[in-house]
Design an enzyme around this catalytic site. Structure first.
Site, PDB file in Angstrom:
ATOM      1  CE  LYS A 117      43.121  70.222  90.914  1.00 12.66           C
ATOM      2  NZ  LYS A 117      42.511  68.922  90.774  1.00 12.66           N
ATOM      3  CE  LYS A 200      43.857  57.765  86.949  1.00  9.65           C
ATOM      4  NZ  LYS A 200      44.822  58.523  87.689  1.00  9.65           N
ATOM      5  CE  LYS A 203      32.139  58.618  92.769  1.00  8.23           C
ATOM      6  NZ  LYS A 203      32.159  58.055  94.114  1.00  8.23           N
TER       7      LYS A 203
END
Ligand code: ADP
Length: 336
Positions: A117, A200, A203
């Site tokens: 991250k 994948k 959004k």
């Protein structure tokens, strides 16, 4: 209800309207688990803040509403399951603070998703927020505040759950048995690939099909999907096994699979028509969902009432657990 004595907890970040990847990859499973277990489903809006340092957070509230509308329309039953927004039961943040006292920093810094991250956000371990480092502690608090023992997860979440067990175990060891150690329930769900045929469905990549879209929007969207890149002319036979439109047929058009396969490999069915067939399948599959969604959307206060009632019931459990934790820790109480 047969609960088998297990209590399930699962959360989703409020990302607004969900897509068919979320539906097939998570939501349908959530709906099915209601028949077997006592289920707690949480819109984890506080988690949404962990990587939003300095960003506009006003979208969180409408996003919770849109997402929960999708849950309810998909068949999450707020009378059977607990459905609520994380921030509405603030006890979770108290438990998070208390658990942070028994969690070595090294455990958190070693979580592989933390390093990923940080890299993804183009930050450093020094510059990210304290909240981001503590994400797995808040996740642990989410689960064990309700003494949930079963957490449906994909493989990517296993390290977080391992950590949740370690934190629960350490608390129990130091202060006496309080929490069940939550077990992962590895759920085999298909990974839905997006309309770009490469990543994948997501959004943020804008390669998704929204559950709540109109049939026309869905058809127009699917018309943009990538198919077999080697099928250049209408007369070329296609290769369904490399084509993501065909994978989507498997999910949304199971009754027409043979017809599509034969048509594509014999070049009788062109990609334009193939995508129209897929759009029909998706629209038929989602018709009942969409009808329920617009009905719920037009009932004044329906989502709000479900969330309020869910938070009220969740808070009753949360307060009991927290009182027990405070007692174990020797913290002040009204009866000193
Ligand atoms: P999270 O809420 O865990 O941050 P997302 O908002 O991306 O993740 O997705 C919510 C749920 O939907 C998760 O359980 C995730 O695994 C699932 N999901 C998301 N995208 C897909 C996809 N393309 N295929 C299958 N499942 C997906």
């Amino acid at each position: 209800m047969t609960t088998g004595g297990h209590r399930v907890f699962s959360g989703m970040r409020p990302s607004g309207r969900l897509h068919v990847g979320n539906y097939v990859g998570a939501l349908q499973n959530w709906v099915a688990m209601q028949d077997e277990f006592e289920c707690i489903y949480c819109a984890v809006d506080v988690h949404a803040l962990t990587d939003m340092q300095g960003e506009d957070t006003r979208e969180i509230r409408p996003n919770v509403r849109e997402m929960v509308l999708d849950w309810l329309a998909a068949g999450i039953d707020p009378d059977r399951s607990l459905v609520f927004a994380q921030s509405q039961v603030p006890e979770v943040m108290v438990l998070h603070t208390l658990l942070s006292m028994v969690t070595p920093l090294g455990w958190l810094m070693r979580v592989p998703t933390f390093k990923d991250k940080v890299r993804q956000m183009q930050e450093t371990e020094e510059s990210v927020s304290y909240g981001l480092v503590g994400y797995p502690v808040l996740m642990t608090a989410d689960i064990i505040l309700y003494k949930a023992d079963t957490v449906p997860v994909g493989e990517d979440q296993l390290p977080h759950l391992e950590l949740a067990r370690e934190i629960a175990r350490r608390f129990n060891h130091l202060y006496g048995p309080t929490f069940p150690e939550p077990q992962a329930r590895l759920t085999e769900v298909p990974l839905v690939v997006g309309l770009d045929g490469a990543h994948k469905m997501s959004k943020s990549l804008d390669n998704h099909i929204e559950l709540a879209a109109s049939p026309e929007e869905t058809t127009a969207r699917i018309a943009t999907a990538f198919t077999d890149p080697e099928r250049l002319r209408r007369s070329d036979p296609g290769r369904p096994w490399v084509c993501n439109v065909y994978s989507l047929h498997k999910l949304f058009n199971p009754g027409r699979l043979d017809e599509v396969y034969q048509g594509c490999t014999s070049a009788q069915l062109g990609c334009v028509e193939d995508k129209r067939l897929l759009a029909d399948g998706v629209n038929e599959n989602l018709a009942a969902f969409r009808e329920r969604r617009s009905e719920f959307e037009s009932r004044p206060g329906y989502v709000e009432d479900a969330l309020r009632e869910g938070a009220r019931r969740a808070q009753a459990i949360a307060r009991e657990t927290l009182a027990e934790v405070q007692e174990r820790l020797g913290l002040a109480s009204v009866a000193l």
